[in-house]
Scaffold this active site. Structure first.
Site, mmCIF file in Angstrom:
data_model
loop_
_atom_site.group_PDB
_atom_site.id
_atom_site.type_symbol
_atom_site.label_atom_id
_atom_site.label_comp_id
_atom_site.label_asym_id
_atom_site.label_seq_id
_atom_site.Cartn_x
_atom_site.Cartn_y
_atom_site.Cartn_z
ATOM 1 N N CYS A 60 2.978 12.062 -2.247
ATOM 2 C CA CYS A 60 1.855 11.118 -2.283
ATOM 3 C C CYS A 60 2.360 9.781 -1.754
ATOM 4 C CB CYS A 60 1.233 11.035 -3.675
ATOM 5 S SG CYS A 60 2.302 10.377 -4.961
ATOM 6 N N ARG A 103 -0.060 10.882 -8.369
ATOM 7 C CA ARG A 103 -0.506 12.234 -8.055
ATOM 8 C C ARG A 103 0.627 13.237 -7.896
ATOM 9 N NH1 ARG A 103 -3.799 10.111 -3.057
ATOM 10 N NH2 ARG A 103 -1.956 8.756 -3.149
ATOM 11 N N ASP A 157 -6.899 9.198 -6.077
ATOM 12 C CA ASP A 157 -5.721 8.524 -6.596
ATOM 13 C C ASP A 157 -5.961 7.974 -7.997
ATOM 14 O OD1 ASP A 157 -3.355 7.270 -6.961
ATOM 15 O OD2 ASP A 157 -3.321 6.349 -4.970
HETATM 16 P P1 4NP Z 1 0.253 7.699 -5.895
HETATM 17 O O1 4NP Z 1 -0.647 6.427 -6.295
HETATM 18 O O2 4NP Z 1 0.403 7.663 -4.410
HETATM 19 O O3 4NP Z 1 -0.556 8.855 -6.362
HETATM 20 O O4 4NP Z 1 1.562 7.530 -6.636
HETATM 21 C C1 4NP Z 1 -0.364 5.119 -5.940
HETATM 22 C C2 4NP Z 1 0.622 4.439 -6.611
HETATM 23 C C3 4NP Z 1 0.865 3.106 -6.304
HETATM 24 C C4 4NP Z 1 0.117 2.503 -5.322
HETATM 25 C C5 4NP Z 1 -0.859 3.197 -4.639
HETATM 26 C C6 4NP Z 1 -1.093 4.511 -4.943
HETATM 27 N N1 4NP Z 1 0.358 1.138 -5.029
HETATM 28 O O5 4NP Z 1 -0.402 0.569 -4.211
HETATM 29 O O6 4NP Z 1 1.313 0.551 -5.556
#
Ligand code: 4NP
Length: 154
Positions: A7, A13, A119
């Site tokens: 991800c 995720r 997300d």
């Molecule tokens: P992930 O979610 O890709 O599912 O881990 C996110 C975690 C952090 C951020 C964006 C999406 N962020 O902008 O820091």
């Protein structure tokens, strides 16, 4: 056989996908499969999974509290055999690595009509977070069945 779920931040995720897959592969004890997860971004390297993902994992008897953020880059991508990206954007990013693109898949292509996994970083509703978990559960199950049938020598 090394499978990595990918991800953006590796805190919401893909840690859930990793935990669900690790539970699923207990069925295939005789097979040499290792499961991990990674993010395409560097922001959360070394950080634990987000509270919402830890909460929903706990609800389904999974403990992801010891997982730590890891970044996949062009320099370490060759350590893996299968690359499973949670959405279109991380899928495209993964395809840009110098790897065998026939081993790169979108998680939603396994039984979710190619949907992106929403997300949980941006979701507040418990019901929607649970729905994300269910999407991951369904697609990870199908994904592992596909990989195992695609690898007769495993
Ligand atoms: P992930 O979610 O890709 O599912 O881990 C996110 C975690 C952090 C951020 C964006 C999406 N962020 O902008 O820091």
């Amino acid at each position: 056989m090394k499978i990595v779920f990918i991800c953006l931040g590796n805190i919401c995720r893909s840690p859930l996908a990793e935990a669900v897959a690790k539970k699923e592969i207990k069925k295939y004890q005789n097979k040499d499969i290792s499961i991990s997860s990674a993010g395409t971004a560097s922001w959360h390297i070394g950080k634990p999974p987000c509270d919402k993902s830890q909460m929903i994992a706990n609800k389904f008897d999974l403990d992801i509290s010891s997982y730590r953020g890891f970044q996949i880059t062009n320099s370490n991508a060759n350590d893996y055999d299968y690359f499973i990206a949670v959405d279109e954007s991380t899928y495209s990013h993964t395809l840009s690595f110098n790897i065998d693109s026939s081993k790169v898949f979108k998680l939603g292509s396994f039984g979710l009509n190619n949907a992106d996994i929403p997300d949980t970083y941006y979701i507040e509703s418990q019901k929607e977070i649970e729905n994300v978990y269910k999407m991951i559960e369904t697609s990870v199950h199908n994904c592992l069945e596909f990989i195992i049938s695609n690898e007769p020598n495993l």
